[in-house]
Design a protein around this motif. Structure first.
Motif, mmCIF file in Angstrom:
data_model
loop_
_atom_site.group_PDB
_atom_site.id
_atom_site.type_symbol
_atom_site.label_atom_id
_atom_site.label_comp_id
_atom_site.label_asym_id
_atom_site.label_seq_id
_atom_site.Cartn_x
_atom_site.Cartn_y
_atom_site.Cartn_z
ATOM 1 N N LYS A 27 9.743 -2.476 11.196
ATOM 2 C CA LYS A 27 9.064 -1.388 9.999
ATOM 3 C C LYS A 27 10.975 -0.736 9.875
ATOM 4 O O LYS A 27 11.361 -0.500 9.055
ATOM 5 C CB LYS A 27 8.450 -0.028 10.642
ATOM 6 C CG LYS A 27 7.825 0.492 9.215
ATOM 7 C CD LYS A 27 6.979 1.711 9.700
ATOM 8 C CE LYS A 27 7.347 2.938 10.707
ATOM 9 N NZ LYS A 27 8.638 3.950 10.490
ATOM 10 N N VAL A 28 11.180 -0.139 10.841
ATOM 11 C CA VAL A 28 12.472 0.761 11.499
ATOM 12 C C VAL A 28 13.689 -0.170 10.016
ATOM 13 O O VAL A 28 13.828 0.022 9.060
ATOM 14 C CB VAL A 28 12.710 1.154 11.758
ATOM 15 C CG1 VAL A 28 14.829 1.604 12.404
ATOM 16 C CG2 VAL A 28 12.623 2.079 12.759
ATOM 17 N N ASN A 31 12.966 -0.247 6.910
ATOM 18 C CA ASN A 31 13.693 1.115 6.234
ATOM 19 C C ASN A 31 14.879 0.633 5.554
ATOM 20 O O ASN A 31 15.641 1.650 4.522
ATOM 21 C CB ASN A 31 13.468 1.900 7.158
ATOM 22 C CG ASN A 31 11.460 2.196 7.211
ATOM 23 O OD1 ASN A 31 10.377 1.669 6.185
ATOM 24 N ND2 ASN A 31 11.630 2.850 8.342
ATOM 25 N N ALA A 42 13.723 -5.947 3.291
ATOM 26 C CA ALA A 42 12.315 -4.953 3.383
ATOM 27 C C ALA A 42 11.358 -5.306 3.576
ATOM 28 O O ALA A 42 10.322 -4.942 4.303
ATOM 29 C CB ALA A 42 12.717 -4.075 2.425
ATOM 30 N N PHE A 46 8.689 -5.557 6.608
ATOM 31 C CA PHE A 46 8.026 -4.958 6.339
ATOM 32 C C PHE A 46 6.255 -5.900 6.313
ATOM 33 O O PHE A 46 5.652 -5.302 7.579
ATOM 34 C CB PHE A 46 7.071 -4.160 4.905
ATOM 35 C CG PHE A 46 8.441 -3.183 5.026
ATOM 36 C CD1 PHE A 46 8.940 -1.786 6.141
ATOM 37 C CD2 PHE A 46 9.119 -2.769 3.728
ATOM 38 C CE1 PHE A 46 9.750 -0.934 5.814
ATOM 39 C CE2 PHE A 46 9.938 -1.498 3.579
ATOM 40 C CZ PHE A 46 10.020 -0.580 4.515
ATOM 41 N N ASN A 62 5.611 1.779 2.207
ATOM 42 C CA ASN A 62 6.837 1.172 2.235
ATOM 43 C C ASN A 62 6.959 0.587 1.797
ATOM 44 O O ASN A 62 8.392 -0.077 0.613
ATOM 45 C CB ASN A 62 8.129 1.349 3.713
ATOM 46 C CG ASN A 62 7.994 2.787 4.395
ATOM 47 O OD1 ASN A 62 7.726 3.499 3.322
ATOM 48 N ND2 ASN A 62 8.189 2.917 5.028
#
Length: 101
Positions: A27-28, A31, A42, A46, A62
């Motif tokens: 997830k990071v 981001n 991304a 995700f 996100n």
């Protein structure tokens, strides 16, 4: 690595070698790719986070933002709905704004 996005991505890639099943790391990474304008990367990050933990409402949210930035509002709305279902309340606002048709 605040502000050093490439260095942060390198660190995350290194971490993922040893902990490939950590959804928060994915997830990071997503981001950072989102912030860097790498929307497809991304989305992939995700998606990996979601596959590892389908309850990560922020990852759905996100990914929805990344889909919006890729001019794919229908898929974004699906992600906002999933995010809201996972308990991420901020998704409700985006869902009302972008998906109320």
């Amino acid at each position: 690595k605040m502000g050093q996005l490439t260095a942060a991505l390198n660190d995350l890639d290194y971490t993922l070698i040893y902990e490939p099943d950590n959804p928060l790391t994915w997830k990071v990474k997503g981001n950072i790719n989102l912030l860097s304008g790498r929307h497809n990367d991304a989305i992939a990050d995700f998606t990996q986070a979601i596959e590892l933990n389908g309850e990560l409402g922020m990852a759905y949210f996100n990914r929805g933002i990344a889909h919006l930035l890729n001019y794919n509002p229908i898929t974004a709305c699906i992600d906002f709905e999933q995010s809201a279902n996972a308990g991420y309340e901020q998704a409700l606002e985006k869902q009302r704004y972008f998906c109320s048709n």
